[in-house]
Write an enzyme that holds these catalytic residues in place. Structure first.
Site, PDB file in Angstrom:
ATOM      1  N   SER A 237     -65.238 -38.069   1.362  1.00  0.00           N
ATOM      2  CA  SER A 237     -66.135 -39.004   0.696  1.00  0.00           C
ATOM      3  C   SER A 237     -66.180 -40.275   1.518  1.00  0.00           C
ATOM      4  CB  SER A 237     -65.626 -39.326  -0.712  1.00  0.00           C
ATOM      5  OG  SER A 237     -64.506 -40.187  -0.605  1.00  0.00           O
ATOM      6  N   LYS A 238     -67.076 -41.166   1.113  1.00  0.00           N
ATOM      7  CA  LYS A 238     -67.203 -42.428   1.844  1.00  0.00           C
ATOM      8  C   LYS A 238     -65.885 -43.196   1.851  1.00  0.00           C
ATOM      9  CE  LYS A 238     -72.088 -43.156   1.200  1.00  0.00           C
ATOM     10  NZ  LYS A 238     -73.016 -43.534   0.174  1.00  0.00           N
ATOM     11  N   ARG A 239     -65.031 -42.878   0.884  1.00  0.00           N
ATOM     12  CA  ARG A 239     -63.761 -43.605   0.793  1.00  0.00           C
ATOM     13  C   ARG A 239     -62.768 -43.186   1.884  1.00  0.00           C
ATOM     14  NH1 ARG A 239     -62.738 -41.801  -4.135  1.00  0.00           N
ATOM     15  NH2 ARG A 239     -64.929 -41.763  -4.685  1.00  0.00           N
ATOM     16  N   ASN A 240     -62.852 -41.931   2.335  1.00  0.00           N
ATOM     17  CA  ASN A 240     -61.847 -41.524   3.328  1.00  0.00           C
ATOM     18  C   ASN A 240     -62.433 -41.125   4.684  1.00  0.00           C
ATOM     19  OD1 ASN A 240     -62.920 -39.058   2.693  1.00  0.00           O
ATOM     20  ND2 ASN A 240     -61.112 -38.266   1.655  1.00  0.00           N
ATOM     21  N   ALA A 241     -63.750 -41.230   4.842  1.00  0.00           N
ATOM     22  CA  ALA A 241     -64.321 -40.852   6.147  1.00  0.00           C
ATOM     23  C   ALA A 241     -65.752 -41.360   6.264  1.00  0.00           C
ATOM     24  CB  ALA A 241     -64.321 -39.332   6.289  1.00  0.00           C
TER      25      ALA A 241
END
Ligand code: GLU
Length: 466
Positions: A237-241
């Protein structure tokens, strides 16, 4: 039978890595079976779907060469088909109208949850023979007993208990068809034979098979792909990549590298790491896709991109680099040896943007030195700089070989370890400690520029002596 696959994105966001992997596997599976690959835009969620996202998705796939064999279709333009199929289900007696209020459904769910049960519709209206009405939804009469079993090309036999599948809604109270219904009708109408999609859809499959059965449609082949995970092993997700495909293109990852990387998300072939689309079409086996989640590793992507960049001819590399040179403000034509500089530097970084950034000191004057490098190597190096400058100025022929000889002799004369001699000069020339071999680096400039940069370094040292 000709295999027909499809990628069915909902245009509610930009094309992301997980979606591209799904599209790629659909494409490769169709091509290796001499079948057809289709794209269907699932835009029934009118509030969240936009034409911008649709364009972004189609453009991204086209950039990668993942082109459909027929023009893409949009669900929002196929209402007639859905209506016809709905009438057929109603006539067959496989569906019923339901007028349960939201309040009743909420209470029912809360009660089920408090007893630790899976929330599902209790079938209250199933046998009431209600008529169509502005506030009624249409539900599928899902078999209540037995099991639904299907074979998945990745996961083998998958079994669901029918008692755990409730009577799902086919038409909302405003008469619009739901996602499951449209998806099933479209697969049938588009003559899809094989559904390749993310594992997050696994629990939708038995429900959709019940709709197919109610409509008398033939069964499909399924392959549910493992989720793509970030480095923290959580769903990507945008949170981890970085998840948007365009963001990778903007960094200068090649399309072929993205394809290579994505193909390896959940699939492998021995130790082989480098794949182009043609390799995938011959080597990929959907049955070999793993069940466990696949981690998207950006270090590996860099490694893959390095390989793909190295495999480009000089002309292709230069063509691909041009837009990135523009981004960093380099006009390559301003130097007669621009091509030599690019050749020397083309593998300096894993991305085209990185290479372009590294090229800046060769095309523009230096504005600063890397502070850490200057403190470590430049400070106190006045005599080294002056010595080498003098020797370089005495050269009759200016090329990598003659410069290398000067550097070697200087090292012997001054009895210095290589970094003590080379790094101050390298920093003076490029601002940092990273550059090709020093002889080559110096040969990329003319003597006047070398003098100018060494003088500037000496001046910097004079002004910054502590
Ligand atoms: N529209 C669905 C999604 O974007 C895909 C459905 C499917 O592939 O069957 O997740």
């Amino acid at each position: 039978m000709t295999k027909v696959t499809r990628f069915a994105p909902s245009p509610t966001g930009a094309l992301h890595i997980g979606g591209v992997r799904t599209a790629l596997f659909n494409y490769v599976y169709a091509k290796q079976n001499k079948g057809k690959f289709l794209i269907r835009i699932e835009d029934t969620d009118l509030e969240r779907s936009t034409r911008e996202f649709e364009t972004n998705i189609l453009q991204g796939l086209s950039d990668l060469g993942i082109n459909p064999d027929e023009p893409p279709v949009r669900q929002s333009e196929r209402s007639d088909l859905y209506q016809k199929a709905v009438n057929q289900i109603i006539e067959s007696g496989n569906a019923y109208y339901c007028n349960c209020s939201k309040e009743r459904l909420d209470e029912m769910r809360a009660a089920q949850q408090s007893k630790g049960l899976k929330p599902q519709y209790d079938g209250k209206c199933r046998n009431l023979a209600l008529e169509a009405d502005a506030s009624n939804v249409l539900r599928l009469k899902t078999p209540q007993e037995g099991e639904l079993i299907f074979h998945d090309l990745v996961r083998g036999e998958v079994i669901f208990k029918n008692s755990e599948l409730d009577d799902l809604i086919l038409l909302r109270s405003d008469g619009t068809p739901t996602y499951h219904l449209c998806n099933v009708i479209d697969d049938y109408e588009q003559k899809v034979t094989t559904v390749v999609r993310g594992e997050d859809h696994l629990s939708n499959t038995p429900r959709q098979i019940h709709i197919q059965n109610a409509l008398g449609y033939p069964s499909l082949e399924y392959a549910h792909l493992p989720m793509v995970l970030g480095p923290d092993k959580k769903r990507l997700s945008k949170r981890n990549a970085v998840t948007s495909l365009q963001d990778y293109f903007d960094q200068g990852y090649l399309e072929s590298s993205m394809i290579n990387m994505l193909a390896r998300l959940g699939w492998s072939k021995g130790d082989k790491e480098i794949f182009y689309i043609e390799d995938l079409i011959s080597d990929f086996r959907i049955q070999e896709v793993q069940k466990a989640g696949a981690i998207f590793d950006s270090v590996k992507l860099d490694w893959i991109n390095n390989h793909h960049l190295a495999a480009l001819s000089f002309d292709d590399f230069e063509k691909r680099l041009m837009p990135f040179l523009k981004v960093v403000g380099i006009d390559c034509s301003q130097k007669s040896n621009g091509k030599d500089i690019i050749t020397a530097m083309r593998s300096s970084q894993p991305t085209l943007l990185g290479v372009a950034k590294d090229l800046v000191p060769y095309f523009s004057s230096l504005s600063s030195y890397d502070e850490k490098a200057a403190n470590k190597f430049l400070r106190g190096s006045e005599s080294v700089l002056e010595f080498v400058q003098r020797k370089l100025n005495g050269l009759e022929t200016w090329n990598e070989e003659s410069i290398d000889k000067v550097l070697k002799d200087a090292q012997t004369s001054l009895s210095l370890p290589t970094p003590k001699l080379n790094q101050p000069i390298r920093i003076a020339m490029t601002g940092s400690t990273q550059s090709p071999s020093l002889g080559l680096t110096l040969s990329l400039f003319d003597v006047a520029e070398v003098n100018h940069r060494i003088n500037a370094a000496l001046e910097y040292l004079a002004n910054n002596s502590s």
